[in-house]
Design a protein around this motif. Structure first.
Motif, PDB file in Angstrom:
ATOM      1  N   TYR A 152     -52.717   0.692  49.409  1.00 34.84           N
ATOM      2  CA  TYR A 152     -51.932   1.814  49.911  1.00 34.84           C
ATOM      3  C   TYR A 152     -52.206   3.088  49.117  1.00 34.84           C
ATOM      4  O   TYR A 152     -52.103   4.186  49.665  1.00 34.84           O
ATOM      5  N   GLN A 153     -52.569   2.943  47.844  1.00 37.62           N
ATOM      6  CA  GLN A 153     -52.816   4.127  47.024  1.00 37.62           C
ATOM      7  C   GLN A 153     -53.976   4.958  47.575  1.00 37.62           C
ATOM      8  O   GLN A 153     -54.022   6.175  47.381  1.00 37.62           O
ATOM      9  N   VAL A 154     -54.918   4.316  48.261  1.00 33.33           N
ATOM     10  CA  VAL A 154     -56.069   5.034  48.817  1.00 33.33           C
ATOM     11  C   VAL A 154     -55.644   5.930  49.974  1.00 33.33           C
ATOM     12  O   VAL A 154     -56.134   7.051  50.127  1.00 33.33           O
ATOM     13  N   THR A 155     -54.715   5.444  50.790  1.00 38.78           N
ATOM     14  CA  THR A 155     -54.276   6.208  51.969  1.00 38.78           C
ATOM     15  C   THR A 155     -53.012   7.029  51.700  1.00 38.78           C
ATOM     16  O   THR A 155     -52.483   7.641  52.633  1.00 38.78           O
ATOM     17  N   LEU A 156     -52.555   7.051  50.468  1.00 36.25           N
ATOM     18  CA  LEU A 156     -51.311   7.751  50.168  1.00 36.25           C
ATOM     19  C   LEU A 156     -51.443   9.263  50.365  1.00 36.25           C
ATOM     20  O   LEU A 156     -50.575   9.902  50.949  1.00 36.25           O
ATOM     21  N   VAL A 157     -52.549   9.841  49.891  1.00 35.94           N
ATOM     22  CA  VAL A 157     -52.752  11.290  50.043  1.00 35.94           C
ATOM     23  C   VAL A 157     -52.908  11.677  51.512  1.00 35.94           C
ATOM     24  O   VAL A 157     -52.259  12.637  51.970  1.00 35.94           O
ATOM     25  N   PRO A 158     -53.730  10.980  52.318  1.00 36.71           N
ATOM     26  CA  PRO A 158     -53.774  11.313  53.754  1.00 36.71           C
ATOM     27  C   PRO A 158     -52.414  11.185  54.434  1.00 36.71           C
ATOM     28  O   PRO A 158     -52.071  12.011  55.286  1.00 36.71           O
ATOM     29  N   ASN A 159     -51.644  10.135  54.076  1.00 36.65           N
ATOM     30  CA  ASN A 159     -50.307   9.992  54.657  1.00 36.65           C
ATOM     31  C   ASN A 159     -49.409  11.170  54.283  1.00 36.65           C
ATOM     32  O   ASN A 159     -48.622  11.652  55.104  1.00 36.65           O
ATOM     33  N   TYR A 160     -49.543  11.625  53.047  1.00 38.76           N
ATOM     34  CA  TYR A 160     -48.747  12.772  52.596  1.00 38.76           C
ATOM     35  C   TYR A 160     -49.115  14.026  53.386  1.00 38.76           C
ATOM     36  O   TYR A 160     -48.239  14.770  53.844  1.00 38.76           O
ATOM     37  N   LEU A 161     -50.414  14.253  53.572  1.00 41.99           N
ATOM     38  CA  LEU A 161     -50.860  15.440  54.302  1.00 41.99           C
ATOM     39  C   LEU A 161     -50.440  15.397  55.771  1.00 41.99           C
ATOM     40  O   LEU A 161     -50.024  16.412  56.347  1.00 41.99           O
ATOM     41  N   VAL A 162     -50.557  14.219  56.381  1.00 43.62           N
ATOM     42  CA  VAL A 162     -50.149  14.077  57.786  1.00 43.62           C
ATOM     43  C   VAL A 162     -48.649  14.282  57.933  1.00 43.62           C
ATOM     44  O   VAL A 162     -48.183  14.951  58.863  1.00 43.62           O
ATOM     45  N   ALA A 163     -47.879  13.687  57.004  1.00 39.70           N
ATOM     46  CA  ALA A 163     -46.421  13.861  57.058  1.00 39.70           C
ATOM     47  C   ALA A 163     -46.033  15.320  56.896  1.00 39.70           C
ATOM     48  O   ALA A 163     -45.100  15.818  57.543  1.00 39.70           O
ATOM     49  N   GLU A 164     -46.777  16.036  56.045  1.00 38.27           N
ATOM     50  CA  GLU A 164     -46.497  17.459  55.853  1.00 38.27           C
ATOM     51  C   GLU A 164     -46.819  18.251  57.112  1.00 38.27           C
ATOM     52  O   GLU A 164     -46.066  19.156  57.503  1.00 38.27           O
ATOM     53  N   LEU A 174     -43.243   5.679  59.910  1.00 37.98           N
ATOM     54  CA  LEU A 174     -44.424   5.747  60.778  1.00 37.98           C
ATOM     55  C   LEU A 174     -45.642   5.010  60.191  1.00 37.98           C
ATOM     56  O   LEU A 174     -46.266   4.216  60.894  1.00 37.98           O
ATOM     57  N   PRO A 175     -46.026   5.248  58.913  1.00 38.14           N
ATOM     58  CA  PRO A 175     -47.155   4.467  58.376  1.00 38.14           C
ATOM     59  C   PRO A 175     -46.868   2.972  58.341  1.00 38.14           C
ATOM     60  O   PRO A 175     -47.775   2.155  58.539  1.00 38.14           O
ATOM     61  N   GLY A 176     -45.600   2.610  58.097  1.00 41.83           N
ATOM     62  CA  GLY A 176     -45.260   1.189  58.044  1.00 41.83           C
ATOM     63  C   GLY A 176     -45.296   0.530  59.406  1.00 41.83           C
ATOM     64  O   GLY A 176     -45.775  -0.598  59.544  1.00 41.83           O
ATOM     65  N   ILE A 177     -44.797   1.220  60.416  1.00 42.79           N
ATOM     66  CA  ILE A 177     -44.763   0.644  61.764  1.00 42.79           C
ATOM     67  C   ILE A 177     -46.168   0.374  62.288  1.00 42.79           C
ATOM     68  O   ILE A 177     -46.411  -0.642  62.966  1.00 42.79           O
ATOM     69  N   PHE A 178     -47.098   1.255  61.971  1.00 42.42           N
ATOM     70  CA  PHE A 178     -48.458   1.106  62.478  1.00 42.42           C
ATOM     71  C   PHE A 178     -49.410   0.512  61.438  1.00 42.42           C
ATOM     72  O   PHE A 178     -50.619   0.722  61.494  1.00 42.42           O
ATOM     73  N   SER A 179     -48.865  -0.249  60.502  1.00 41.09           N
ATOM     74  CA  SER A 179     -49.693  -0.938  59.502  1.00 41.09           C
ATOM     75  C   SER A 179     -50.558  -2.003  60.184  1.00 41.09           C
ATOM     76  O   SER A 179     -50.100  -2.696  61.101  1.00 41.09           O
ATOM     77  N   LEU A 234     -46.790  17.110  60.182  1.00 41.13           N
ATOM     78  CA  LEU A 234     -45.827  16.741  61.224  1.00 41.13           C
ATOM     79  C   LEU A 234     -44.413  17.184  60.889  1.00 41.13           C
ATOM     80  O   LEU A 234     -43.484  16.958  61.678  1.00 41.13           O
ATOM     81  N   ASN A 235     -44.251  17.783  59.712  1.00 37.50           N
ATOM     82  CA  ASN A 235     -42.936  18.276  59.275  1.00 37.50           C
ATOM     83  C   ASN A 235     -41.907  17.145  59.149  1.00 37.50           C
ATOM     84  O   ASN A 235     -40.724  17.325  59.461  1.00 37.50           O
ATOM     85  N   ILE A 236     -42.376  15.973  58.715  1.00 39.13           N
ATOM     86  CA  ILE A 236     -41.464  14.851  58.501  1.00 39.13           C
ATOM     87  C   ILE A 236     -41.418  14.450  57.028  1.00 39.13           C
ATOM     88  O   ILE A 236     -40.839  13.421  56.676  1.00 39.13           O
ATOM     89  N   LEU A 237     -42.035  15.269  56.178  1.00 36.29           N
ATOM     90  CA  LEU A 237     -42.004  14.978  54.741  1.00 36.29           C
ATOM     91  C   LEU A 237     -40.560  15.041  54.236  1.00 36.29           C
ATOM     92  O   LEU A 237     -39.771  15.875  54.690  1.00 36.29           O
ATOM     93  N   ASN A 238     -40.232  14.149  53.298  1.00 34.30           N
ATOM     94  CA  ASN A 238     -38.880  14.039  52.734  1.00 34.30           C
ATOM     95  C   ASN A 238     -37.853  13.529  53.751  1.00 34.30           C
ATOM     96  O   ASN A 238     -36.652  13.765  53.601  1.00 34.30           O
TER      97      ASN A 238
END
Length: 316
Positions: free
Chosen positions: A162-174, A187-192, A176-180
């Motif tokens: 998960y550490q490898v995809t953590l930065v892309p997930n952060y950028l995508v969440a930002e 969303l990342p968990g549902i589509f794991s 999509l305006n769903i950060l925090n």
């Protein structure tokens, strides 16, 4: 009466009998040694859990007397060199429920973090199984180059930590305006891809003839999925649910990075923030934190074993 003369046993047969007896003795010894080794490691792995549970019933003074040197600090707030021996005790001198009283009644923040964990993990487990079962049905039912390419991509994503995809997930969440928000975790968990891989391998074991017979009888794809595949995949669904629950129940990196508000953090993150003056509370909170995982595992142990071992003969 004439005594019947016993026929002498041939030397080859005697050697074969002795060899068979020796082999049986060695086999029993091997099983006994393997059992002893397995029991030793089982006890060794269970010791931290038993220690945590029993120590949660100790009083604060007894915990400080036994482990105070481990959490001692100097005047500057740094750790000090431990010169004393730590006293590991599995049986408390006096059983005390004060830690649980504090956690359950006097400090609602611990229960708040517990329910944060439930709110974060519950939807992930439920909707990941729904998405994974639908995707797995498609992968198992149809073949082709595009299917193989997409499934291979799922496998590659599953192998990545998960550490490898953590930065892309952060950028995508930002973006999509769903950060925090909880959606940044959901969303990342549902589509794991893990559950998709597990269920696909399981569904491919379902005989094609069963589905073709259902089609001949007039069943559509939705009916085949709902009435044939889902009942037959009950063991795999339970296995995936247990593994996904345990994985996300213990998550730490995702909430720390994607949730800046400490009020929304789960109990797994909050456990690491308990200070050295609340070691007794840490034992009690850790015990409460382990209960859902233990109950889920014990309840679904049979399904977990069947679901995983059934994968052994899968070709995919």
């Amino acid at each position: 009466m004439e005594q019947k003369l016993k026929k002498p046993v041939p030397p080859e047969l005697r050697r074969a009998i002795r060899f068979k007896k020796r082999k049986k003795i060695f086999e029993n010894m091997r099983i006994s040694i393997a059992t002893v080794i397995a029991a030793f490691f089982a006890i060794l792995f269970l010791m931290p859990i038993v220690l945590t549970i029993t120590n949660s019933f100790m009083s604060s003074s007894e915990i400080s007397a036994n482990y105070g040197s481990v959490f001692a600090t100097n005047d500057k707030g740094g750790k000090v060199y431990i010169s004393e021996k730590v006293n590991l005790k599995f049986i408390p001198d006096i059983v005390s429920f004060s830690q649980y009283t504090t956690v359950l009644l006097k400090s609602p923040e611990y229960l708040l973090k517990f329910w944060n964990s439930v709110i974060l993990v519950g939807p992930i487990v439920l909707f990941q199984l729904i998405v994974a079962s639908l995707a797995s049905y498609g992968f198992a039912r149809y073949s082709g180059k595009l299917r193989s390419l997409v499934f291979f991509s799922y496998v590659i994503l599953m192998l990545m930590p998960y550490q490898v995809t953590l930065v892309p997930n952060y950028l995508v969440a930002e973006k999509l305006n769903i950060l925090n928000t909880y959606w940044a975790i959901w969303l990342p968990g549902i589509f794991s891809p893990f559950a998709v891989y597990l269920l696909t391998k399981f569904m491919k074991r379902i005989p094609v003839g069963v589905m073709e017979a259902a089609q001949i009888d007039g069943a559509g794809e939705w009916q085949i999925y709902r009435l044939i595949c889902m009942p037959l995949c009950k063991g795999a669904l339970c296995s995936a649910a247990i593994l996904v629950f345990i994985d996300y129940w213990n998550m730490v990196e995702q909430p720390l990075i994607l949730l800046s508000d400490a009020e929304t953090h789960p109990l797994s993150v909050f456990l690491s923030k308990i200070n050295s003056g609340e070691i007794g509370l840490a034992f009690a909170v850790a015990t409460i934190y382990m209960v859902p995982s233990l109950l889920v595992f014990l309840y679904g142990e049979e399904y977990l074993v069947d679901g995983i071992t059934y994968q052994g003969g899968v070709k995919g």
